[in-house]
Scaffold this motif. Structure first.
Motif, short mmCIF file in Angstrom:
data_model
loop_
_atom_site.label_atom_id
_atom_site.label_comp_id
_atom_site.label_asym_id
_atom_site.label_seq_id
_atom_site.Cartn_x
_atom_site.Cartn_y
_atom_site.Cartn_z
N ALA A 84 75.79 2.40 51.14
CA ALA A 84 75.49 3.35 52.20
C ALA A 84 74.30 4.24 51.85
N ASP A 85 74.23 4.70 50.61
CA ASP A 85 73.12 5.56 50.18
C ASP A 85 71.98 4.71 49.64
N THR A 86 71.38 3.94 50.54
CA THR A 86 70.17 3.19 50.22
C THR A 86 69.01 3.79 51.00
N PHE A 87 67.92 4.06 50.28
CA PHE A 87 66.71 4.61 50.88
C PHE A 87 65.60 3.57 50.74
N ALA A 88 64.68 3.52 51.67
CA ALA A 88 63.62 2.52 51.62
C ALA A 88 62.30 3.15 52.04
N PHE A 89 61.25 2.87 51.26
CA PHE A 89 59.93 3.41 51.54
C PHE A 89 58.89 2.32 51.32
N GLY A 90 57.89 2.28 52.17
CA GLY A 90 56.78 1.37 51.97
C GLY A 90 55.85 1.92 50.91
N TRP A 91 55.29 1.02 50.10
CA TRP A 91 54.39 1.46 49.01
C TRP A 91 52.95 1.17 49.38
N THR A 92 52.10 2.16 49.15
CA THR A 92 50.65 1.96 49.18
C THR A 92 50.05 2.70 47.99
N ARG A 93 48.90 2.25 47.55
CA ARG A 93 48.28 2.86 46.38
C ARG A 93 47.71 4.24 46.69
N THR A 94 47.28 4.45 47.93
CA THR A 94 46.54 5.66 48.26
C THR A 94 47.39 6.77 48.88
N GLU A 95 48.58 6.44 49.38
CA GLU A 95 49.40 7.44 50.03
C GLU A 95 50.83 7.37 49.50
N THR A 96 51.49 8.53 49.46
CA THR A 96 52.87 8.60 49.02
C THR A 96 53.68 9.32 50.09
N ASP A 97 54.77 8.70 50.48
CA ASP A 97 55.64 9.27 51.50
C ASP A 97 56.24 10.59 51.00
N ARG A 98 56.08 11.65 51.80
CA ARG A 98 56.61 12.96 51.40
C ARG A 98 58.13 12.95 51.29
N ASP A 99 58.78 12.13 52.11
CA ASP A 99 60.24 12.04 52.02
C ASP A 99 60.67 11.40 50.69
N LEU A 100 59.87 10.46 50.19
CA LEU A 100 60.15 9.87 48.89
C LEU A 100 60.05 10.92 47.79
N LEU A 101 59.01 11.71 47.81
CA LEU A 101 58.84 12.76 46.79
C LEU A 101 59.98 13.77 46.87
#
Length: 254
Positions: free
Chosen positions: A79-96
């Motif tokens: 249930a507690d699975t999080f998913a974020f797309g990866w790019t070299r130039t940008e970082t998702d603020r929700d991931l941080l």
């Protein structure tokens, strides 16, 4: 409600200028929830577990679009699975924000030989230990979901991961994943990696459920590809049925 990988897939499709066609896959209508053709749909078999350990999938660009991706299975089960797309130039603020959340102890799951020795760990404190759960941080396993070359790039070029411990797994068997070709038997698919992490965290039911669910998905996927009927009373389905009846914090078979 769509899980994290499903939402990431929808966001990625919204940015696409043309339809995604899986290489080597079948070109028929697919169920939007399990990515299989309707005749081989497995949505009614989907288990959902509440665990103290969580999984964070850092996914290469088109990985959420691939029907054979097993990160989707992890999100189905845990249930507690999080998913974020990866790019070299940008970082998702929700991931941080997730990595800074004080309830979690993040671990980057990656082979130890690629990290400084002082960062490498091979065990985590089991979530069912005698220590007071209120004071115990929850393990958050960061799994780099992509090809081996993509995963290495993500590991090297994600500075926000540099301060985190690196969990180096020691699998006791070779990969059982059959949906993509790999020249190396020591490389595990994402679902297998998550199962090993759950084992280290003491989440035995989650480990066994992920293993059984992968086997069922493989059976449905390959039988759909070869246009063969599902063997509903076969070994894979029996295993999933058995583990779904193991005691757990909370398990629901949808």
């Amino acid at each position: 409600m769509p899980h994290a990988v499903s939402r990431l897939r929808s966001a990625r499709l919204a940015r696409s200028s043309k339809p995604f066609l899986a290489r080597g896959g079948f070109k028929r209508e697919r169920c939007v929830d399990c990515r299989l053709v309707p005749s081989h749909c497995m949505c009614t078999l989907r288990p959902s577990l509440t665990t103290r350990a969580g999984v964070c999938l850092l996914m290469a660009d088109i990985e959420p679009l691939k029907p054979s991706n097993t990160g989707w299975l992890v999100a189905d089960v845990v249930a507690d699975t999080f998913a974020f797309g990866w790019t070299r130039t940008e970082t998702d603020r929700d991931l941080l924000a997730l990595l800074r959340d004080p309830q979690w102890q993040p671990y980057v799951v990656f082979p130890g030989q690629y990290a400084a020795p002082e960062r490498v760990v091979r065990t985590v404190e089991p979530t069912n230990s005698l220590r007071d759960e209120a004071q115990q941080k929850r393990p958050l396993f960061i799994v780099l979901d992509g090809t081996w070359s993509e995963a290495r790039k993500m590991f090297r070029r994600s500075p926000y991961l540099d301060r985190l411990p690196v969990l180096s797994l020691e699998p006791d068997r070779t990969s059982q994943y059959k949906l993509r070709r790999s020249g190396r038997t020591d490389h595990l698919c994402t679902s297998e990696v998550a199962a090993l992490c759950m084992k280290l965290a003491g989440e035995r039911v989650a480990e066994q459920t992920l293993e059984a669910y992968l086997a069922v998905f493989t059976h449905h996927y390959l039988h759909a590809k070869s246009q063969q009927p599902i063997v509903w009373d076969g070994f894979a389905h029996q295993q999933l049925h058995e583990v779904s009846h193991l005691p757990s914090r909370n398990i629901l078979l949808l």
